[in-house]
Design an enzyme around this catalytic site. Structure first.
Site, short mmCIF file in Angstrom:
data_model
loop_
_atom_site.label_atom_id
_atom_site.label_comp_id
_atom_site.label_asym_id
_atom_site.label_seq_id
_atom_site.Cartn_x
_atom_site.Cartn_y
_atom_site.Cartn_z
N GLY A 1 -17.70 -1.01 32.20
CA GLY A 1 -17.63 -0.60 33.43
C GLY A 1 -18.59 0.49 34.50
O GLY A 1 -18.23 1.08 34.70
N HIS A 2 -20.11 0.29 33.87
CA HIS A 2 -20.85 1.25 34.64
C HIS A 2 -21.23 0.18 35.91
O HIS A 2 -22.96 -0.03 35.13
CB HIS A 2 -22.47 1.39 33.75
N TYR A 3 -20.75 -0.32 36.69
CA TYR A 3 -21.40 -0.76 37.71
C TYR A 3 -21.31 -0.21 39.39
O TYR A 3 -19.78 0.38 39.56
CB TYR A 3 -20.92 -2.35 38.41
#
Ligand code: FAD
Ligand code: SF4
Length: 581
Positions: free
Chosen positions: A501-503
């Site tokens: 979820g690190h976008y």
């Protein structure tokens, strides 16, 4: 024809940390707020006793279903992108509370250097240090100006932590004491200190003690149950939107949340957002929700896609390098979280106890804390040892070279089950002209709307920073006394796996409308009553986990929206030509 609903002051798309904070702040200020969430309604009780590794760790039950809607992915402009279809290839939150419910809870701030990365890099190393095509820019706000929003987020979430000895200025200590130090963390810290580094306890959203936040919400003490990352917390001990900002918003009487409501368009007319169009996914009925202010807080990917589907803003064109929507896509993928795993023959740990953000960290190689004059990259990252709590099925770590099945695998997997520790690096990721987002020309979702297309390619900067981090982590694992050390390899190219979820990026903040889509209140330059909140505003990805910065940005945006509702107009004066790609 969509059914038109009664107008409200603010409509918010998404109920994660970003949407939850904005909803709570504006509802507290007396505004009528409606939040729309594509996923289902959830409460803490939904997670009671659900310690099922197969469902949550292996089958990713809390993540977005990628059948009706997903993204497509490619490395270069010349390639045809393909859809990402399995949850092991992409994790994105859904349901009430979004990714904030299944997150691990590591709650770091970005560094002062990150907020002024262009100016500070030029000041210390000269313009030549920035390679052609790297589109770094200042964020349009300094860390010092932004600090109070970090402080608010940490107080709302009750974060447990201690000051980073190498860290940034803080206006106050963490609201709750740091988490307990396990023997594995003690060993990591001892070895790091012997090497002259400055370790501290990971700032944690799994709380060290019971806490009541300034809004009167209670968060309980963590039980170290270890079913944390990718799970909801049935103890109410993981700080998430469900136990903090959403109940706060509900208590005001000014807030309504509609779940299973999938937003398809921002309605836009005469230079202003008029509301949103959404579908009730239970009935298939379409609605128009008019509002004075529209807030997109639907995670970076959807924020971008909704703007593109609604034809709002100037789309980025990589060929001309002009336009802003979709520009500076960035994120932490398989070139981050690399490091070294040590196997210990004479040391045993209890790795099946843990919590998502239980761990030790150091910032000696983060941001610009170290001299880059002779290094072939800029920025840096945190180093961490995390004790998540191993999952019984998923955790079978054996030294490299061990057969993947058979007697030897079985023997080593049992022997090393509590005797292996990993230390990794979380490097910052820089933006490039060729990494961007647009709408896919081929693939569509269940409503026949084009999917979002990601174009993302690694550069020498990415590979060099990763290599540097692996060497540093290896040194620490050696110092910890590991008998066998397996170091990670640096991947040559992005593998289209969107985990963690690190976008971020695509609707980035800044001072110059030529290179940013939103100002430092996350108000769109082109549409004054449209605020786009979340990681989509990051012009680059700092060398730490993102959510504290997303939460802080949501507080900043809430302040801006309130100001806008009172005064109207653009809240920030633009400064053109601050940067040329
Ligand atoms: C396994 C995992 C562990 C993580 N651990 C950490 C960590 O330790 N530390 C950290 O800093 N970060 C962590 N993260 C990242 C963190 O979860 C995100 O940064 C954070 O949740 C982003 O918050 P947000 O509010 O911007 O978006 P989200 O939490 O994703 O919320 C967006 C919401 O919008 C909804 N939505 C999307 N599209 C639509 C639409 N069209 N209509 C209506 N609703 C829509 C979604 O369903 C979702 O509920 C982790 C992520 C994962 C996957
Ligand atoms: S480890 Fe702690 S915060 Fe995480 S789910 Fe278990 S009790 Fe909750």
């Amino acid at each position: 024809m969509a059914e038109k609903l009664k107008k409200v002051d603010v409509v918010v798309v998404g109920t994660g940390w970003a949407g939850g904070i904005v909803s709570a702040e504006l509802a507290k200020a007396g505004y009528k707020v409606v939040a729309l969430e594509r996923g289902g309604d959830r409460t803490r009780e939904d997670y009671t006793g659900v310690k099922d590794e197969l469902r949550f760790t292996d089958r990713y039950e809390m993540m977005q279903n990628l059948a009706p809607e997903t993204i497509t992915s490619r490395n270069t402009l010349e390639e045809i992108a393909l859809p990402v279809r399995t949850r092991s290839e992409m994790m994105a939150g859904t349901n009430l509370g979004g990714g904030g419910v299944h997150w691990a809870g590591a709650t770091y701030r970005f560094m002062p250097y990150d907020f002024e990365i262009y100016s500070k890099t030029v000041e210390r190393y000269g313009k030549k240090k920035i390679p052609e095509g790297m589109t770094i820019q200042d964020w349009g706000i300094t860390y010092q100006e932004f600090e109070k929003y970090y402080d608010r987020f940490e107080k709302t979430a009750g974060i447990s932590g201690e000051r980073d000895p190498f860290g940034e200025e803080r206006s106050s200590d963490y609201p709750t004491p740091p988490m307990k130090e396990s023997p594995a963390i003690t060993l990591f810290k001892k070895a790091s200190k012997e090497l002259g580094y400055h370790p501290y306890q990971v700032p944690s959203g799994n709380l060290s003690e019971g806490y009541e936040n300034p809004d009167g919400e209670t968060i309980n003490q963590c039980m170290f149950c270890s079913y944390c990352t990718q799970y909801g917390c049935d103890f109410g001990a993981k700080s998430d939107p469900m136990v903090t900002v959403i109940p706060t918003a509900k208590k005001t009487g000014n807030f309504e949340v509609r779940t299973e409501s999938y937003v398809r368009r921002v309605l836009y007319e005469g230079g202003k957002a008029k509301g949103v169009m959404y579908v009730d996914t239970n009935t298939g009925i379409e609605y128009e929700q008019p509002a004075d202010v529209v807030v997109l807080a639907a995670f970076s990917l959807t924020n971008n896609r909704l703007l593109m589907l609604s034809n709002i803003g100037r789309a980025y064109n990589p060929k001309t390098r002009k336009g802003v929507i979709g520009r500076n896509f960035n994120g932490q993928f398989n070139i981050t979280f690399l490091g070294a795993r040590g196997f210990f023959n004479d040391k045993k740990f209890n790795l099946y106890m843990g919590a998502g953000a239980l761990g030790g960290a150091l910032s000696d190689f983060a941001g610009d804390n170290f001299d880059h004059t002779n290094l072939d990259f800029i920025n840096g990252g945190g180093i961490e040892l995390r004790q998540y709590g191993d999952a019984a099925i998923a955790s079978n770590h054996v030294p490299k070279g061990t057969p993947r099945w058979g007697a030897e695998f079985k023997e080593k997997s049992i022997f090393y089950t509590n005797r292996n520790l990993v230390v990794w690096y979380t490097p910052a990721i820089m933006p490039w002209w060729h990494n961007y987002l647009d709408l896919d020309p081929t693939y569509t979702d269940e409503f026949n709307d084009p999917l979002l297309r990601v174009t993302n390619k690694y550069t020498d900067q990415d590979r060099n920073i990763a290599k540097f981090g692996i060497e540093k982590t290896k040194g620490i694992v050696e110092q910890m006394g590991a008998d066998i050390i397996d170091e990670d390899e640096v991947p040559q190219e992005f593998d289209h796996i969107y985990q963690g979820g690190h976008y971020a990026g695509g609707v980035v903040m800044g001072a110059d409308p030529e290179t940013s889509a939103v100002n430092n209140y996350l108000q769109m330059w082109d549409v004054e009553n449209l605020f786009v909140v979340g990681g989509s505003a990051f012009p680059h990805f700092g060398g730490h986990h993102p959510t504290a910065t997303i939460g802080a940005l949501a507080y900043r945006a809430s302040e801006g929206i309130e100001k806008y509702l009172k005064e109207g107009g653009q809240l920030v004066e633009e400064k053109r030509k601050s940067f040329q790609a």
